[in-house]
Design a protein around this motif. Structure first.
Motif, PDB file in Angstrom:
ATOM      1  N   GLU A  62       7.475   1.471   2.002  1.00  0.00           N
ATOM      2  CA  GLU A  62       8.615   0.835   1.346  1.00  0.00           C
ATOM      3  C   GLU A  62       8.161  -0.449   0.663  1.00  0.00           C
ATOM      4  OE1 GLU A  62      11.652   0.224   4.210  1.00  0.00           O
ATOM      5  OE2 GLU A  62      12.227   2.333   4.303  1.00  0.00           O
ATOM      6  N   PRO A  63       8.428  -0.597  -0.615  1.00  0.00           N
ATOM      7  CA  PRO A  63       8.062  -1.845  -1.306  1.00  0.00           C
ATOM      8  C   PRO A  63       8.956  -2.997  -0.852  1.00  0.00           C
ATOM      9  CG  PRO A  63       9.273  -0.400  -2.772  1.00  0.00           C
ATOM     10  CD  PRO A  63       9.050   0.385  -1.520  1.00  0.00           C
ATOM     11  N   PRO A  64       8.564  -4.238  -1.126  1.00  0.00           N
ATOM     12  CA  PRO A  64       9.355  -5.390  -0.670  1.00  0.00           C
ATOM     13  C   PRO A  64      10.638  -5.621  -1.462  1.00  0.00           C
ATOM     14  CG  PRO A  64       7.437  -6.144  -1.895  1.00  0.00           C
ATOM     15  CD  PRO A  64       7.295  -4.661  -1.755  1.00  0.00           C
ATOM     16  N   VAL A  84       6.355  -2.619 -14.214  1.00  0.00           N
ATOM     17  CA  VAL A  84       6.599  -3.221 -12.897  1.00  0.00           C
ATOM     18  C   VAL A  84       7.134  -4.626 -13.114  1.00  0.00           C
ATOM     19  CG1 VAL A  84       5.584  -3.850 -10.685  1.00  0.00           C
ATOM     20  CG2 VAL A  84       4.764  -1.828 -11.902  1.00  0.00           C
ATOM     21  N   ILE A  85       8.429  -4.816 -12.884  1.00  0.00           N
ATOM     22  CA  ILE A  85       9.053  -6.127 -13.055  1.00  0.00           C
ATOM     23  C   ILE A  85       8.697  -6.992 -11.846  1.00  0.00           C
ATOM     24  CG2 ILE A  85      11.231  -7.356 -13.318  1.00  0.00           C
ATOM     25  CD1 ILE A  85      12.383  -4.838 -14.574  1.00  0.00           C
ATOM     26  N   GLY A  86       8.077  -8.117 -12.098  1.00  0.00           N
ATOM     27  CA  GLY A  86       7.639  -8.985 -11.010  1.00  0.00           C
ATOM     28  C   GLY A  86       6.186  -8.810 -10.638  1.00  0.00           C
ATOM     29  N   GLY A  87       5.494  -7.933 -11.337  1.00  0.00           N
ATOM     30  CA  GLY A  87       4.078  -7.755 -11.042  1.00  0.00           C
ATOM     31  C   GLY A  87       3.848  -7.065  -9.701  1.00  0.00           C
ATOM     32  N   THR A  88       2.645  -7.225  -9.173  1.00  0.00           N
ATOM     33  CA  THR A  88       2.306  -6.568  -7.905  1.00  0.00           C
ATOM     34  C   THR A  88       3.012  -7.195  -6.711  1.00  0.00           C
ATOM     35  OG1 THR A  88       0.339  -7.980  -7.819  1.00  0.00           O
ATOM     36  CG2 THR A  88       0.057  -5.770  -8.684  1.00  0.00           C
ATOM     37  N   ASN A  89       3.749  -8.289  -6.900  1.00  0.00           N
ATOM     38  CA  ASN A  89       4.560  -8.814  -5.806  1.00  0.00           C
ATOM     39  C   ASN A  89       5.716  -7.880  -5.479  1.00  0.00           C
ATOM     40  OD1 ASN A  89       2.986 -11.061  -5.514  1.00  0.00           O
ATOM     41  ND2 ASN A  89       4.276 -12.378  -6.776  1.00  0.00           N
ATOM     42  N   SER A  90       6.012  -6.945  -6.362  1.00  0.00           N
ATOM     43  CA  SER A  90       7.065  -5.957  -6.115  1.00  0.00           C
ATOM     44  C   SER A  90       6.504  -4.665  -5.524  1.00  0.00           C
ATOM     45  CB  SER A  90       7.807  -5.646  -7.424  1.00  0.00           C
ATOM     46  OG  SER A  90       8.355  -6.812  -7.995  1.00  0.00           O
ATOM     47  N   CYS A  91       5.241  -4.645  -5.133  1.00  0.00           N
ATOM     48  CA  CYS A  91       4.582  -3.424  -4.664  1.00  0.00           C
ATOM     49  C   CYS A  91       4.199  -3.544  -3.193  1.00  0.00           C
ATOM     50  CB  CYS A  91       3.335  -3.142  -5.498  1.00  0.00           C
ATOM     51  SG  CYS A  91       3.618  -3.052  -7.281  1.00  0.00           S
ATOM     52  N   ALA A  92       4.025  -2.394  -2.576  1.00  0.00           N
ATOM     53  CA  ALA A  92       3.538  -2.325  -1.193  1.00  0.00           C
ATOM     54  C   ALA A  92       2.015  -2.407  -1.227  1.00  0.00           C
ATOM     55  CB  ALA A  92       4.012  -1.037  -0.532  1.00  0.00           C
ATOM     56  N   ASN A  93       1.492  -3.627  -1.326  1.00  0.00           N
ATOM     57  CA  ASN A  93       0.059  -3.817  -1.524  1.00  0.00           C
ATOM     58  C   ASN A  93      -0.760  -3.412  -0.309  1.00  0.00           C
ATOM     59  OD1 ASN A  93       0.279  -5.099  -4.183  1.00  0.00           O
ATOM     60  ND2 ASN A  93       1.242  -6.783  -3.088  1.00  0.00           N
ATOM     61  N   ALA A  94      -0.218  -3.591   0.894  1.00  0.00           N
ATOM     62  CA  ALA A  94      -0.991  -3.285   2.104  1.00  0.00           C
ATOM     63  C   ALA A  94      -1.267  -1.794   2.249  1.00  0.00           C
ATOM     64  CB  ALA A  94      -0.260  -3.801   3.336  1.00  0.00           C
ATOM     65  N   ASP A  95      -0.433  -0.948   1.642  1.00  0.00           N
ATOM     66  CA  ASP A  95      -0.598   0.501   1.775  1.00  0.00           C
ATOM     67  C   ASP A  95      -1.145   1.134   0.499  1.00  0.00           C
ATOM     68  OD1 ASP A  95       0.659   1.016   4.494  1.00  0.00           O
ATOM     69  OD2 ASP A  95       2.257  -0.096   3.499  1.00  0.00           O
ATOM     70  N   GLY A  96      -1.697   0.345  -0.395  1.00  0.00           N
ATOM     71  CA  GLY A  96      -2.292   0.893  -1.607  1.00  0.00           C
ATOM     72  C   GLY A  96      -3.613   1.581  -1.327  1.00  0.00           C
ATOM     73  N   ARG A  97      -4.065   2.351  -2.287  1.00  0.00           N
ATOM     74  CA  ARG A  97      -5.326   3.069  -2.159  1.00  0.00           C
ATOM     75  C   ARG A  97      -6.131   2.910  -3.446  1.00  0.00           C
ATOM     76  NH1 ARG A  97      -4.002   2.828   2.241  1.00  0.00           N
ATOM     77  NH2 ARG A  97      -3.878   4.445   3.862  1.00  0.00           N
ATOM     78  N   ALA A  98      -7.458   2.839  -3.278  1.00  0.00           N
ATOM     79  CA  ALA A  98      -8.371   2.761  -4.414  1.00  0.00           C
ATOM     80  C   ALA A  98      -9.003   4.130  -4.646  1.00  0.00           C
ATOM     81  CB  ALA A  98      -9.451   1.717  -4.181  1.00  0.00           C
ATOM     82  N   VAL A  99      -9.278   4.456  -5.889  1.00  0.00           N
ATOM     83  CA  VAL A  99      -9.856   5.738  -6.249  1.00  0.00           C
ATOM     84  C   VAL A  99     -10.738   5.537  -7.473  1.00  0.00           C
ATOM     85  CG1 VAL A  99      -7.903   6.384  -7.712  1.00  0.00           C
ATOM     86  CG2 VAL A  99      -9.349   8.172  -6.751  1.00  0.00           C
ATOM     87  N   THR A 100     -11.778   6.330  -7.579  1.00  0.00           N
ATOM     88  CA  THR A 100     -12.689   6.285  -8.711  1.00  0.00           C
ATOM     89  C   THR A 100     -12.595   7.596  -9.487  1.00  0.00           C
ATOM     90  OG1 THR A 100     -14.199   4.860  -7.472  1.00  0.00           O
ATOM     91  CG2 THR A 100     -15.086   5.938  -9.429  1.00  0.00           C
ATOM     92  N   THR A 101     -12.472   7.492 -10.793  1.00  0.00           N
ATOM     93  CA  THR A 101     -12.358   8.690 -11.621  1.00  0.00           C
ATOM     94  C   THR A 101     -13.696   9.398 -11.722  1.00  0.00           C
ATOM     95  OG1 THR A 101     -12.771   7.402 -13.620  1.00  0.00           O
ATOM     96  CG2 THR A 101     -10.483   7.649 -12.932  1.00  0.00           C
TER      97      THR A 101
END
Length: 386
Positions: free
Chosen positions: A132-134, A101-118
């Motif tokens: 849509e990512p930024p 991921v170039i630019g780190g999580t600033n390049s990701c759609a953080n508001a629509d992410g999801r957490a999961v536990t294995t």
């Protein structure tokens, strides 16, 4: 006797037949018995090898669909992760599995992410909404651990209708890499206990693996709290790192006032994250103590002020009750026994006989004696009397 000898003979014949059968089958069963422990050990070794390979395997992420539009959803599956690990799933732009991921999580759609536990086997299954990512694509579904040892995996994904742009070219000059484990140095003062900003120094050793020197590199320090994306700030470093050389770098790290909890400190250079270091910040208990004392002192002060105001404004008659004339003129009589032995002040002369100050008259006035019953031996005499 004959009826009893028949069964005994039959039992002896049965034993002979069993012994003969064992002699015949022993050459066949003996190799199988010798191979059985080896086969069991091999099975155990195979199982242990499989577990080791599963632990050393890189985490893998698979998608139910390679392309979807905004507002849709996909199912993300994973395997090879640590058991019971907390993961974060994001759709990131300007990313490929090869370059990350170039630019780190600033390049990701953080508001629509999801957490999961294995689960206990290191696998998971979770639905992820498409957003849509930024930044433009190429895009990936980025899955990374939130706590513990760092691990991540990417899967190629296309957001339908989202713009696409080529990735930035990799530099051909100097290339910095971390040669030793980074650490946070420093400690907090007494003011941090009262809410002052916590501060540390990020110390690490980097080496120039490129063919050109790196002059005055500008690093980026990111601070992330919990599962939120890091906030990046530039930290320039003055100096030159020649090709094939290494240097020790110290960069200041400071959090906001009153910060507490678990933080993640990241170091980025040239769009690539070099270091991630956890930082646990204690709660500023001095602030809590201040508010507790404030909640106790302020009500007490208000109560004292209110009582003083009430004492000032209420009428004087209600504050000091007036003395009634009957009570004012009334005096408490003194007991006769207390005043019997006192003398009135006057010149040091003998009082005349029969006066009030005469000891005889005083003695006669006592309630337990009468003039006739007073003992003659105890009656005082005055001078000049015969």
């Amino acid at each position: 006797m004959t009826g009893q000898a028949g069964p005994a003979a039959f039992r002896r014949d049965g034993r002979r037949r069993t012994a003969a059968l064992l002699v015949v089958l022993l050459p066949v069963l003996l190799p199988a018995l010798l191979l059985l422990p080896a086969t069991g050990a091999g099975a155990v070794d195979t199982t242990a090898t499989a577990v080791t390979r599963a632990a050393d395997a890189k985490p893998v992420v698979t998608l139910s669909a390679r392309q979807a539009g905004k507002g849709g959803g996909i199912t993300v599956k994973g395997r090879g992760w640590r058991p019971n690990a907390l993961l974060m799933m994001l759709i990131c732009g300007r990313s490929t599995p090869e370059r990350g991921v170039i630019g780190g999580t600033n390049s990701c759609a953080n508001a629509d992410g999801r957490a999961v536990t294995t689960d206990a086997k290191g696998g998971f299954r979770k639905k992820l909404p498409v957003a849509e990512p930024p930044v433009p694509c190429p895009c990936v579904v980025h899955v990374a651990t939130v706590t513990g040892e760092r691990a991540d995996a990417d899967a190629v994904f296309v957001v339908a209708g989202h713009p696409t742009a080529p990735l930035p070219k990799e530099g051909t000059g100097g290339r910095l890499a971390v040669l030793a484990t980074a650490r946070l140095e420093g400690d907090s003062g007494i003011l941090t206990w009262f809410g002052a900003p916590p501060a540390r120094r990020l110390v690490l050793t980097v080496g120039n693996l490129g063919s050109a020197p790196v002059e005055d590199p500008v690093f980026e320090i990111g601070t992330a709290h919990g599962v939120f994306a890091p906030q990046w700030e530039e930290r320039p470093w003055r100096g030159t790192i020649a090709s094939g050389r290494k240097a020790r770098i110290e960069l200041p790290v400071e959090l906001a006032a009153g910060a507490h909890g678990d933080y993640q400190i990241s170091l980025r250079y040239g769009g690539k994250v070099l270091v991630e270091q956890p930082w646990g910040v204690g709660r500023p208990w001095g602030v809590t103590l201040f508010w507790v004392l404030l909640c106790l002192v302020v009500p007490a002060a208000v109560f004292r002020i209110g009582m003083a105001v009430v004492d000032k404004v209420r009428p004087r008659s209600s504050r000091t009750p007036a003395r009634t004339p009957a009570r004012a003129g009334r005096r408490r009589p003194r007991p006769a026994a207390a005043t019997a032995g006192r003398r009135a002040p006057g010149p040091a002369t003998n009082p005349p006989a029969g006066s009030v100050d005469d000891p005889a008259a005083t003695t006669a006035a006592l309630p337990w004696f009468t003039p006739d019953s007073a003992p003659s031996g105890n009656r005082p005499t005055t001078k000049g009397q015969s």
